[in-house]
Scaffold this active site. Structure first.
Site, PDB file in Angstrom:
ATOM      1  N   LYS A 239       0.841  -1.206   0.000  1.00  0.00           N
ATOM      2  CA  LYS A 239       0.000   0.000   0.000  1.00  0.00           C
ATOM      3  C   LYS A 239       0.872   1.251   0.000  1.00  0.00           C
ATOM      4  CE  LYS A 239      -3.841  -2.436   2.081  1.00  0.00           C
ATOM      5  NZ  LYS A 239      -4.548  -2.881   3.278  1.00  0.00           N
TER       6      LYS A 239
ATOM      7  N   GLN B 230      -5.704  -2.164   9.443  1.00  0.00           N
ATOM      8  CA  GLN B 230      -5.277  -3.382   8.757  1.00  0.00           C
ATOM      9  C   GLN B 230      -5.728  -4.613   9.552  1.00  0.00           C
ATOM     10  OE1 GLN B 230      -3.491  -3.365   5.744  1.00  0.00           O
ATOM     11  NE2 GLN B 230      -3.824  -5.573   5.754  1.00  0.00           N
TER      12      GLN B 230
ATOM     13  N   ASP C 240     -12.006   1.788   3.347  1.00  0.00           N
ATOM     14  CA  ASP C 240     -12.137   0.324   3.227  1.00  0.00           C
ATOM     15  C   ASP C 240     -13.617  -0.097   3.225  1.00  0.00           C
ATOM     16  OD1 ASP C 240      -9.857  -1.093   2.747  1.00  0.00           O
ATOM     17  OD2 ASP C 240      -9.337  -1.439   4.864  1.00  0.00           O
TER      18      ASP C 240
END
Ligand code: NDP
Length: 278
Positions: A48, A92, A115
């Site tokens: 990322k 994450q 997300d």
């Protein structure tokens, strides 16, 4: 059989995001929060970071040890929610045992939830309202659009019912007028359903769960699964399906790179919404 090349398509999307990002004078910022020492997560976060650099975004990484108190992480998220220069925030996953994943994620402001995992984003998706869609399902839809795979009237079978992949991709396929079936670990006679699929989307994390005996000729297969064995990556679908399928996503090089590209796309959308609302 044609390969659905997610790597190639993700490069195209990253270039589009880069062009969008370059047109602004301020660098969009993605904040990534990690807890603990998960090896796979380290690789994903590094990917990322590289992708952010490529498209001209900044990634801020808040890396906590697994002994961190939940309230410390929540305090940081609340600060980042208020911080105007931060456009997107992600946590994450997976988290180490003992953390309340849902509670922490729901602290992220829906406007920065790139997300698409907060209850607000998931509720908006279910109700057909605008909001962030999780990156993997979004990446799968981009693949369908790019390769002109029309879902209308098709039987889409999704194997896996997670909030991250299975449920949101089913909703996206419904929006495109597919007839959807969702299977999971308690489904009896999985092959009965997969054999009827025009489009089969598999997201279980079980190496080679699906093989050529379980699909019909001409099926389109999207393999989301990732299983790591001795540094090699395997999908949920046995490569022997290539002799019967019309389209297949490879693992690696299919859905994975698309997921990262969609995170960048969502971050750019967040930036635009926050700075340049229409
Ligand atoms: P989860 O573990 O949250 O969900 C897995 C789902 O698969 C569950 O619904 C489970 O059923 C179902 N399942 C498990 N075993 C079987 C089986 N034998 N038959 C039918 N269904 C089964 O995983 P995620 O959705 O988060 O991820 C799935 C896979 O996709 C993983 O390998 C993950 O690494 C990968 N992934 C890849 C991404 C990418 O970018 N390429 C992004 C996200 C995930 P039940 O609900 O009954 O337990």
């Amino acid at each position: 059989m044609e390969i659905l090349d997610g790597k190639l398509l993700s490069c195209k999307i990253k270039d589009e995001v880069k062009a969008g990002s370059d047109s602004y004078h301020v660098t969009p910022i993605l904040a990534v929060i990690t807890i603990g020492d998960d090896e796979a997560s380290k690789v994903y976060v590094e990917n990322k970071r590289k992708a952010c650099e490529y498209v001209g975004m900044s990634m801020m990484h808040f890396d906590y040890a697994d002994c961190v108190k939940e309230k410390v992480v929540i305090k940081k998220i609340r600060e980042l929610n208020k911080e105007k220069t931060v456009n997107g925030i992600i946590l994450q996953l997976p988290l180490p045992d003992g953390f309340d994943e849902k509670k922490i994620i729901n602290e992220i402001s829906p406007e920065k939830d790139v997300d698409g995992l907060t209850d607000t984003s998931q509720g908006r998706l279910l109700m057909g309202e605008s909001g962030f869609v999780p990156c993997t399902p979004m990446g799968i839809i981009e693949i369908f659009d790019y390769y002109k795979i029309n879902l209308e009237g098709k039987h889409v079978v999704v194997v896996g019912r997670s909030n991250l992949v299975g449920k949101p991709i089913m909703i996206e396929c419904l929006k495109r007028n597919a007839t959807c079936t969702i299977c999971h670990s308690k489904t009896k006679d999985l092959a009965h359903y997969t054999k009827d699929a025009d489009v089969l989307i598999v997201a279980t994390g079980h190496k080679y769960l699906i093989d050529k005996t379980m699909v019909k000729k001409g099926v389109v297969i999207i393999d989301v699964g990732i299983t790591r064995i001795e540094k090699k990556i395997y999908g949920d679908v046995n490569p022997d399906v290539e002799s019967v399928a019309s389209y297949v996503t490879p693992v690696p090089g299919g859905v994975g790179p698309m997921t990262v590209a969609m995170l960048l796309k969502n971050t750019l959308i967040a930036y635009k919404n926050q700075n340049d609302p229409q």
